[in-house]
Design a protein around this motif. Structure first.
Motif, PDB file in Angstrom:
ATOM      1  N   THR A  71      99.671 -11.088   6.415  1.00 49.93           N
ATOM      2  CA  THR A  71     101.022 -11.388   6.896  1.00 49.93           C
ATOM      3  C   THR A  71     101.443 -12.781   6.434  1.00 49.93           C
ATOM      4  N   PRO A  72     101.720 -13.024   5.209  1.00 54.84           N
ATOM      5  CA  PRO A  72     101.641 -12.067   4.102  1.00 54.84           C
ATOM      6  C   PRO A  72     100.320 -12.193   3.347  1.00 54.84           C
ATOM      7  N   ALA A  89     103.528 -10.541  -0.177  1.00 53.79           N
ATOM      8  CA  ALA A  89     103.901  -9.194   0.255  1.00 53.79           C
ATOM      9  C   ALA A  89     102.999  -8.793   1.412  1.00 53.79           C
ATOM     10  N   THR A  90     103.317  -7.666   2.027  1.00 57.97           N
ATOM     11  CA  THR A  90     102.449  -7.123   3.067  1.00 57.97           C
ATOM     12  C   THR A  90     101.129  -6.671   2.452  1.00 57.97           C
ATOM     13  N   GLY A 105     106.082  -4.167   0.495  1.00 54.80           N
ATOM     14  CA  GLY A 105     106.419  -4.653   1.827  1.00 54.80           C
ATOM     15  C   GLY A 105     106.921  -6.079   1.802  1.00 54.80           C
ATOM     16  N   ASN A 106     108.248  -6.248   1.800  1.00 52.14           N
ATOM     17  CA  ASN A 106     108.858  -7.582   1.787  1.00 52.14           C
ATOM     18  C   ASN A 106     108.272  -8.435   0.660  1.00 52.14           C
ATOM     19  N   SER A 108     107.891 -10.630  -2.789  1.00 48.85           N
ATOM     20  CA  SER A 108     108.608 -11.642  -3.569  1.00 48.85           C
ATOM     21  C   SER A 108     107.666 -12.221  -4.613  1.00 48.85           C
ATOM     22  N   GLN A 118     112.868 -10.307  -5.439  1.00 47.13           N
ATOM     23  CA  GLN A 118     112.514  -9.845  -4.102  1.00 47.13           C
ATOM     24  C   GLN A 118     112.883  -8.375  -3.975  1.00 47.13           C
ATOM     25  N   ASP A 120     111.374  -4.309  -1.892  1.00 49.03           N
ATOM     26  CA  ASP A 120     110.342  -3.618  -1.122  1.00 49.03           C
ATOM     27  C   ASP A 120     109.066  -3.450  -1.938  1.00 49.03           C
ATOM     28  N   SER A 135     113.819  -1.089  -3.969  1.00 48.22           N
ATOM     29  CA  SER A 135     113.947  -1.170  -2.519  1.00 48.22           C
ATOM     30  C   SER A 135     114.377   0.192  -2.014  1.00 48.22           C
ATOM     31  N   GLY A 139     118.384  -1.045   1.234  1.00 49.89           N
ATOM     32  CA  GLY A 139     117.901  -2.332   0.748  1.00 49.89           C
ATOM     33  C   GLY A 139     118.268  -2.559  -0.707  1.00 49.89           C
TER      34      GLY A 139
END
Length: 180
Positions: A71-72, A89-90, A105-106, A108, A118, A120, A135, A139
């Motif tokens: 996280t992350p 990212a996640t 996951g989020n 970048s 950036q 998904d 995304s 998104g």
């Protein structure tokens, strides 16, 4: 546009080190190793961190793939020009054979002095510098491009040089002549 930032070529020739609070592994070909707690993976200038990591081994017990979550989860590496690439990212899934990192996951990715992306899901090929992004739902994928730096110009001197010619005298405008 993001300029190519190929991973440092000599990093792959250096030993890979993984540190964590604990691990669980099998001593067999095609095995899997699970690392837990403050995972840190380094190989040359490559550095990856996260809460958990799973390393997949081939028949020769060489690492073929690493999946890091957190996280992350974070990855960074210098290119051959010394420019830093950073990704968060996640989950980060790095295929060591194909040399492709998939951030989900989020996600970048930032390249110092070049820009950022950036979305998904971002996929980055460290050998060709090809990047794709997507995304889901409503998104959007976002990219920012940094302008190319302009060459430095010499600063104008604020002091007057010591040896200068006298300035020509300013003449006054001629008086307007009246018309009869």
């Amino acid at each position: 546009m993001l300029q190519p930032a190929l991973a440092r070529k000599d990093d792959r020739q250096k030993p890979a080190n993984i540190a964590a609070k604990s691990f669980d592994a099998t001593q067999q070909a095609n095995g899997v190793i699970h690392y837990k707690g403050n995972v840190l993976l380094t190989q040359g200038t490559l550095k990856a961190t996260g809460a958990l990591a799973t390393a997949y081994l081939d028949a020769d017990n060489s690492v073929t793939r690493v999946v890091i979550t957190g996280t992350p989860a974070h990855i960074e590496q210098l290119d051959d020009s010394g420019n830093l690439m950073q990704g968060d990212a996640t989950a980060i899934d790095y295929d060591n054979v194909k040399q492709v990192a998939v951030l989900t996951g989020n996600a970048s990715v930032k390249q110092k002095g070049r820009g950022e992306a950036q979305g998904d899901k971002l996929t980055y090929n460290t050998q060709t510098s090809q990047m794709t992004g997507e995304s889901s739902g409503d998104g959007m994928v976002h990219m920012t491009f940094q302008p190319k730096p302009k060459p430095a110009t010499p600063a104008a001197s604020s002091s007057t040089p010591a040896a200068t010619s006298p300035a020509p005298a300013q003449s006054s405008p001629a008086p307007a002549q009246e018309q009869p």
